[in-house]
Design an enzyme around this catalytic site. Structure first.
Site, mmCIF file in Angstrom:
data_model
loop_
_atom_site.group_PDB
_atom_site.id
_atom_site.type_symbol
_atom_site.label_atom_id
_atom_site.label_comp_id
_atom_site.label_asym_id
_atom_site.label_seq_id
_atom_site.Cartn_x
_atom_site.Cartn_y
_atom_site.Cartn_z
ATOM 1 N N PRO A 2 0.831 -1.225 0.000
ATOM 2 C CA PRO A 2 0.000 0.000 0.000
ATOM 3 C C PRO A 2 0.859 1.266 0.000
ATOM 4 C CG PRO A 2 -0.639 -1.528 1.753
ATOM 5 C CD PRO A 2 0.675 -2.001 1.218
ATOM 6 N N GLU A 3 0.643 2.112 -1.000
ATOM 7 C CA GLU A 3 1.283 3.423 -1.060
ATOM 8 C C GLU A 3 0.187 4.475 -0.877
ATOM 9 O OE1 GLU A 3 3.875 3.791 -4.495
ATOM 10 O OE2 GLU A 3 4.292 1.646 -4.495
ATOM 11 N N LYS A 59 1.964 7.344 4.067
ATOM 12 C CA LYS A 59 1.332 6.018 3.987
ATOM 13 C C LYS A 59 0.725 5.601 5.333
ATOM 14 C CE LYS A 59 5.116 4.615 0.926
ATOM 15 N NZ LYS A 59 6.222 3.660 0.790
ATOM 16 N N ARG A 259 16.083 -1.769 -4.710
ATOM 17 C CA ARG A 259 14.679 -1.850 -5.107
ATOM 18 C C ARG A 259 14.574 -2.143 -6.608
ATOM 19 N NH1 ARG A 259 11.198 0.288 -1.334
ATOM 20 N NH2 ARG A 259 9.721 -0.981 -2.503
#
Ligand SMILES: [Zn+2]
Length: 270
Positions: A2-3, A59, A259
């Site tokens: 979730p962003e 967030k 990432r």
């Protein structure tokens, strides 16, 4: 994971059901979920409080309660909040919050990295966060100011929550593609035209994702159990091998500061 758009959707979905409700109880199945609070005290301090408002910082979900307390939730990688789900207790269930109208809110989290705080000082938890992209103060000039002097790759800059809060891996890749900027380019070396494009791209990418109720690429689902569909708009995020919509070349995947990063090597030159 979730962003900002996913947390914003959860906030919007939940607000109509939980604002004004009273906590009548809570069961915590995984005590590591609760930060900086003795678990018995957490139960007694939360029970009986009414939800005054639900907001978002980056967030984080920030739930303002009666009596000067605030409940703060971070979903990390795989957390989700489900309102009155039909499933019974299972391994990824970490807590259930109960309300005075009989509603239940289940905190599910397969990887168990999410966190919950009960605090009387919100800033202690979220005070180090950078500016929210939907804050009126997030102008091009402000973006130039906060990027100034940072030699890190722009991708890493966008992910650092102390500069801008709410952007994660998916939307950073999408915004950089939109702006035509290579993810490894140093933040401080962006031209004013690139900064301008990036600013617009950040807002557009996040707004589009909120309109689509977030991206259900992993475990994300809305509190009612529905999926988001923002992933269907992705041009590069999670699209390795797909063809770039602008130039027709395959989308590449590289690693930037640990990432996975998706981009088009033709449309986003270094
Ligand atoms: Zn391309």
């Amino acid at each position: 994971m979730p962003e900002l758009p996913e947390v914003e959707t959860i906030k919007n979905d939940l607000s109509q059901y939980i604002i004004g409700r009273l906590f009548t109880g809570v069961s915590v199945y995984d005590e590591k979920l609760i930060q900086q609070y003795q678990i018995g005290l957490f139960y007694s301090d939360l029970t009986g409080r009414r939800i005054v408002d639900i907001t978002r910082r980056g967030k984080y979900l920030v739930i303002l309660l009666s009596g000067e307390k605030t409940l703060i939730l971070h979903l990390m990688m795989t957390g989700s909040l489900l309102l009155n789900p039909e499933i019974k207790y299972e391994r990824s269930s970490r807590a259930v919050f109960r309300f005075d109208n009989g509603d239940k809110l289940l905190y599910m989290d397969r990887r168990r990295l999410g966190r919950v705080w009960l605090t009387d000082d919100v800033e202690l938890i979220v005070g180090k966060l950078g500016i929210d992209p939907f804050n009126a103060g997030f102008t091009v000039e402000e973006l130039i100011r906060i990027m100034w002097g940072h030699d890190m790759p722009i991708k890493a800059f966008l992910l650092d929550q102390t500069y801008i809060a709410g952007i994660g891996n998916m939307y950073a890749d999408e915004a950089l593609y939109d702006a035509g900027i290579h993810p490894m380019k140093k933040a401080s070396s962006l031209s004013s035209m690139e900064t301008d494009k990036l600013h617009t791209a950040i807002i557009n990418v996040l707004e589009t994702a909120i309109d689509s109720k977030g991206a259900s690429v992993d475990t994300y689902q809305r509190p009612g159990g529905e999926m988001g569909y923002a992933q269907f708009n992705f041009r590069v995020a999670h699209q390795k091998g797909a063809l770039c919509m602008r130039c027709g070349n395959p989308v590449q995947r590289i690693i930037v500061r640990n990432r996975g990063t998706y981009y088009c090597s033709y449309c986003q030159k270094q």
